[in-house]
Structures are given as C-alpha cells and as structure tokens.
Scaffold this motif. Structure first.
Motif, PDB file in Angstrom:
ATOM      1  N   TYR A  55       0.820  -1.221   0.000  1.00  0.00           N
ATOM      2  CA  TYR A  55       0.000   0.000   0.000  1.00  0.00           C
ATOM      3  C   TYR A  55       0.850   1.267   0.000  1.00  0.00           C
ATOM      4  O   TYR A  55       0.483   2.260  -0.637  1.00  0.00           O
ATOM      5  CB  TYR A  55      -1.000  -0.018   1.162  1.00  0.00           C
ATOM      6  CG  TYR A  55      -2.164  -0.934   0.864  1.00  0.00           C
ATOM      7  CD1 TYR A  55      -3.143  -0.554  -0.048  1.00  0.00           C
ATOM      8  CD2 TYR A  55      -2.253  -2.196   1.435  1.00  0.00           C
ATOM      9  CE1 TYR A  55      -4.186  -1.402  -0.366  1.00  0.00           C
ATOM     10  CE2 TYR A  55      -3.294  -3.055   1.131  1.00  0.00           C
ATOM     11  CZ  TYR A  55      -4.267  -2.653   0.225  1.00  0.00           C
ATOM     12  OH  TYR A  55      -5.294  -3.498  -0.099  1.00  0.00           O
ATOM     13  N   ARG A  95       3.658   1.640  -1.470  1.00  0.00           N
ATOM     14  CA  ARG A  95       4.125   1.807  -2.847  1.00  0.00           C
ATOM     15  C   ARG A  95       3.029   2.356  -3.754  1.00  0.00           C
ATOM     16  O   ARG A  95       3.297   2.902  -4.813  1.00  0.00           O
ATOM     17  CB  ARG A  95       4.598   0.456  -3.416  1.00  0.00           C
ATOM     18  CG  ARG A  95       5.919  -0.009  -2.857  1.00  0.00           C
ATOM     19  CD  ARG A  95       6.734  -0.671  -3.965  1.00  0.00           C
ATOM     20  NE  ARG A  95       7.916  -1.357  -3.471  1.00  0.00           N
ATOM     21  CZ  ARG A  95       9.045  -0.744  -3.138  1.00  0.00           C
ATOM     22  NH1 ARG A  95       9.132   0.560  -3.232  1.00  0.00           N
ATOM     23  NH2 ARG A  95      10.083  -1.427  -2.713  1.00  0.00           N
ATOM     24  N   ARG A  96       1.784   2.187  -3.343  1.00  0.00           N
ATOM     25  CA  ARG A  96       0.657   2.696  -4.137  1.00  0.00           C
ATOM     26  C   ARG A  96       0.145   4.036  -3.615  1.00  0.00           C
ATOM     27  O   ARG A  96      -0.968   4.444  -3.913  1.00  0.00           O
ATOM     28  CB  ARG A  96      -0.454   1.648  -4.192  1.00  0.00           C
ATOM     29  CG  ARG A  96      -0.120   0.580  -5.223  1.00  0.00           C
ATOM     30  CD  ARG A  96      -0.801  -0.735  -4.964  1.00  0.00           C
ATOM     31  NE  ARG A  96      -0.324  -1.721  -5.945  1.00  0.00           N
ATOM     32  CZ  ARG A  96       0.844  -2.364  -5.839  1.00  0.00           C
ATOM     33  NH1 ARG A  96       1.660  -2.130  -4.830  1.00  0.00           N
ATOM     34  NH2 ARG A  96       1.193  -3.232  -6.780  1.00  0.00           N
ATOM     35  N   GLY A  97       0.950   4.668  -2.805  1.00  0.00           N
ATOM     36  CA  GLY A  97       0.649   6.047  -2.420  1.00  0.00           C
ATOM     37  C   GLY A  97      -0.181   6.215  -1.167  1.00  0.00           C
ATOM     38  O   GLY A  97      -0.554   7.344  -0.822  1.00  0.00           O
ATOM     39  N   TYR A  98      -0.524   5.133  -0.496  1.00  0.00           N
ATOM     40  CA  TYR A  98      -1.258   5.284   0.772  1.00  0.00           C
ATOM     41  C   TYR A  98      -0.318   5.841   1.833  1.00  0.00           C
ATOM     42  O   TYR A  98       0.893   5.632   1.777  1.00  0.00           O
ATOM     43  CB  TYR A  98      -1.797   3.926   1.251  1.00  0.00           C
ATOM     44  CG  TYR A  98      -3.011   3.448   0.488  1.00  0.00           C
ATOM     45  CD1 TYR A  98      -4.263   3.447   1.086  1.00  0.00           C
ATOM     46  CD2 TYR A  98      -2.898   2.991  -0.817  1.00  0.00           C
ATOM     47  CE1 TYR A  98      -5.380   3.001   0.388  1.00  0.00           C
ATOM     48  CE2 TYR A  98      -4.004   2.552  -1.521  1.00  0.00           C
ATOM     49  CZ  TYR A  98      -5.241   2.562  -0.914  1.00  0.00           C
ATOM     50  OH  TYR A  98      -6.330   2.118  -1.606  1.00  0.00           O
ATOM     51  N   LYS A  99      -0.926   6.536   2.809  1.00  0.00           N
ATOM     52  CA  LYS A  99      -0.115   7.005   3.926  1.00  0.00           C
ATOM     53  C   LYS A  99       0.070   5.853   4.911  1.00  0.00           C
ATOM     54  O   LYS A  99      -0.826   5.013   5.058  1.00  0.00           O
ATOM     55  CB  LYS A  99      -0.838   8.140   4.668  1.00  0.00           C
ATOM     56  CG  LYS A  99      -0.943   9.416   3.878  1.00  0.00           C
ATOM     57  CD  LYS A  99      -1.675  10.443   4.729  1.00  0.00           C
ATOM     58  CE  LYS A  99      -1.916  11.696   3.937  1.00  0.00           C
ATOM     59  NZ  LYS A  99      -2.936  12.538   4.548  1.00  0.00           N
TER      60      LYS A  99
END
Ligand code: GDP
Length: 308
Positions: free
Chosen positions: A103, A105-109
C-alpha cells in the motif's frame, strides 16, 4: 479518552495491562516510527508492528517483535536461493510487512495502512504512527577511529550497541508533521501516558515533532520511568541517555521530560529519591513480568489520575 506514547518493548508490556483495564474504544496509541527502514524490498515499521501484535494478543513476548509461534519457511527458502536475508522474519510477520509495503508503494499514507491492519486484526484501540513523513533516528558513533552516522538498526542489531555513542539525532524531524490523527487523539484525551520506553530513541522522536510538546502543555501527562535504580530494565536507554548528558536514574528521566510531565511513576527501588523529584510522584512496582504485574500497574496509573 487516553493516549499512550509507545516504543516497541516497555510500553507494549503496559499496553497488555491497559487493554484489560480501560475501554479500548477510548484508547489511542501513538507509536514511534524513528526506527522504520527499508530492508531489501520490505518496509519495516518495527514499533508499530509490535504494538499491533501486542494489542491483537499475537506478540512474541520473548523478543518483543514478530508473531508468537511463527514459522520461517519463506526466510529459509530465500536463503536456499542465495538471497541476502539480513533479518530472520517469520512468515506471518512478513505478510504484515508485505501488506504495508504494497500500500505504501501505491501512495497510501502509513497511518492509513496501519488503520486497515488494526481493523483486520480486530484491534479496537487506535494505533497511530507518529508521522506519515520519514523521520530517522541516527546514532553518531565512534566506530574504530572513525566517526559514523549509524541507522538505529545498524547500531543495535548489527553492532549490538558496542560502539562509543557521541550523539543521537532525529533526521528530518524539523520538517516532519505529526499525523493528524495523533494530534486529534491528544486533543481529545484527558490523560496522556508516556510509557516506559527508551526516552532517546522511542519517545524523543515523537516529542520532537512540531507542535507535540505544545499540545501536551494543557494535558495531564504521566510518565512511567524505564529506568529502575541506575540502569534500564532492558536495551540501550542507559547508554544513550548518558551520551545525551542525562543521569541514568529517575532524576535523569525527570530532566528529560520536565517540560511535559505532571506525574512520574517510579519503582519502589527508587523511593528514597522520590522527594528529589520536583513533580508529583507515584511509587509502585514498575517491573512487568507477569500479566498481573501489567494489569496492576495499568490500573494503578489510571486510578491515580482519576481516569477509571
Ligand atoms: P524499543 O522500541 O524496543 O527500544 O522499546 P521501548 O523503547 O518501548 O522500550 C525499551 C525500554 O523499556 C527500556 O528502556 C527498558 O528499560 C524499558 N522496560 C522494559 N521492560 C520494562 C518493565 O517491565 N518496566 C519498566 N519500568 N521499564 C521497562
């Protein structure tokens, strides 16, 4: 609501007690991320994972990291394949780390991912990383005849803390912001518990974030000393406190926290020096070996502060 500041060994023991004593929906834990690091392709957030496992009753209490009874098939197979496995990470533990990595890597904080994990693990208390920005605790040390800036992991795991420590810094903390959820939790709390964690490497990074100390000014803050007598119960807190110029004693702990502390919890061992501490003091047994010890200390703290 009660907010706890935590590292990854001492405070989690207290959390095992607190979770049995207070309404978990009204409990928030702000966790140090100063030891977070990338190892190979995995994002490691050691203290956050320990707090998650502790609150989910999954923690391996022998090491205070990883899942109890975990298997190591992936680790062994990666080694068989010739992969440079720096750390021995268990299979279930690796799954949590892969989940975070995926997550992030997919831009989640980080705070969003940890909240998903908390929910999936059935944890009612809030678990909040101190920041979504990168703050890295580094140890300035003399290594042989060279001065080097070591990552915490390098200092403690690779070199077993066996170097002369010159200073400890929180890299990037001037620019990092605390998580909004952490700020909210503090604002909504009538009691802040700073658990018995390493002041320099676990709580110091949280307090270094902009606005945190100011937020604590209007709050009742109780600190549990991780120092009993003249040493830490475990880990390098003594060595690091000395390097930062603090006495390794409850007096040194008071000095470190004097801007924020209202009540200092010290062990019976130190009762003679209680009168030298210029704030309210709670003297009790702070060594947490059994679940009873943990529950009793947690109860003691919340009762003393009138929050039960
Ligand atoms: P880390 O993230 O693994 O360094 O762990 P923490 O910072 O959360 O905790 C380390 C600190 O916990 C050490 O300074 C210990 O002295 C303290 N500690 C561990 N167990 C106990 C205990 O049973 N009682 C008290 N008072 N302190 C403890």
């Amino acid at each position: 609501m009660i907010t706890v500041f935590s590292g990854g060994t001492g405070t989690p023991k207290l959390l095992q007690g607190l979770k049995r004593v207070v309404d978990n929906e009204k409990l928030a834990v702000i966790v140090n991320t100063g030891e977070d690091t990338w190892v190979g392709d995995l994002y490691l957030s050691p203290d956050v994972d320990t707090v998650l496992y502790t609150l989910a009753d999954l923690i391996n209490e022998e090491t205070w990291y990883g899942v109890k009874g975990d298997t190591f098939y992936t680790h062994e197979q990666l080694k068989n394949l010739g992969f440079d496995e720096v750390l021995r990470i268990g299979d279930k533990d690796r799954a949590l780390k892969m989940h975070k990595t995926y997550y992030l890597r997919r831009g989640y904080k980080l705070s969003e991912v940890v909240d998903m994990e908390r929910e999936a693990l059935g944890i009612k208390a809030k678990v909040i990383p101190m920041t979504d920005d990168r703050v890295e605790t580094k140890i300035l040390a003399k290594v042989g005849d060279k001065v080097d800036l070591l990552k915490f992991h390098d200092f403690w795991v690779k070199r077993r803390g066996e170097v002369e420590v010159l200073d400890v810094i929180y890299e990037n903390s001037l620019y990092a912001k605390p998580c909004e959820k952490a700020v909210e939790a503090i604002k909504n709390s009538n009691l802040i518990i700073i658990g018995p964690s390493n002041p320099i490497t676990s709580i110091g990074p949280i307090l270094s974030l902009s606005g945190i100390k100011e937020l604590l000014k209007d709050k009742k803050v109780i600190v549990v000393s991780p120092i009993v007598g003249n040493s830490a119960v475990s880990g390098p807190a003594g060595k690091l406190m000395r390097a930062k110029g603090y006495d390794v004693s409850v007096k040194g702990i008071y000095e470190f926290y004097k801007d924020v502390v209202d009540v200092l919890v010290i062990d019976n061992t130190d009762k003679e020096i209680a009168k030298e501490i210029p704030c309210e003091v709670l003297i009790t047994n702070t060594i947490m070996k059994t679940l009873d010890d943990k529950v009793r200390l947690a109860k003691n703290i919340v009762e003393f502060c009138g929050s039960l």
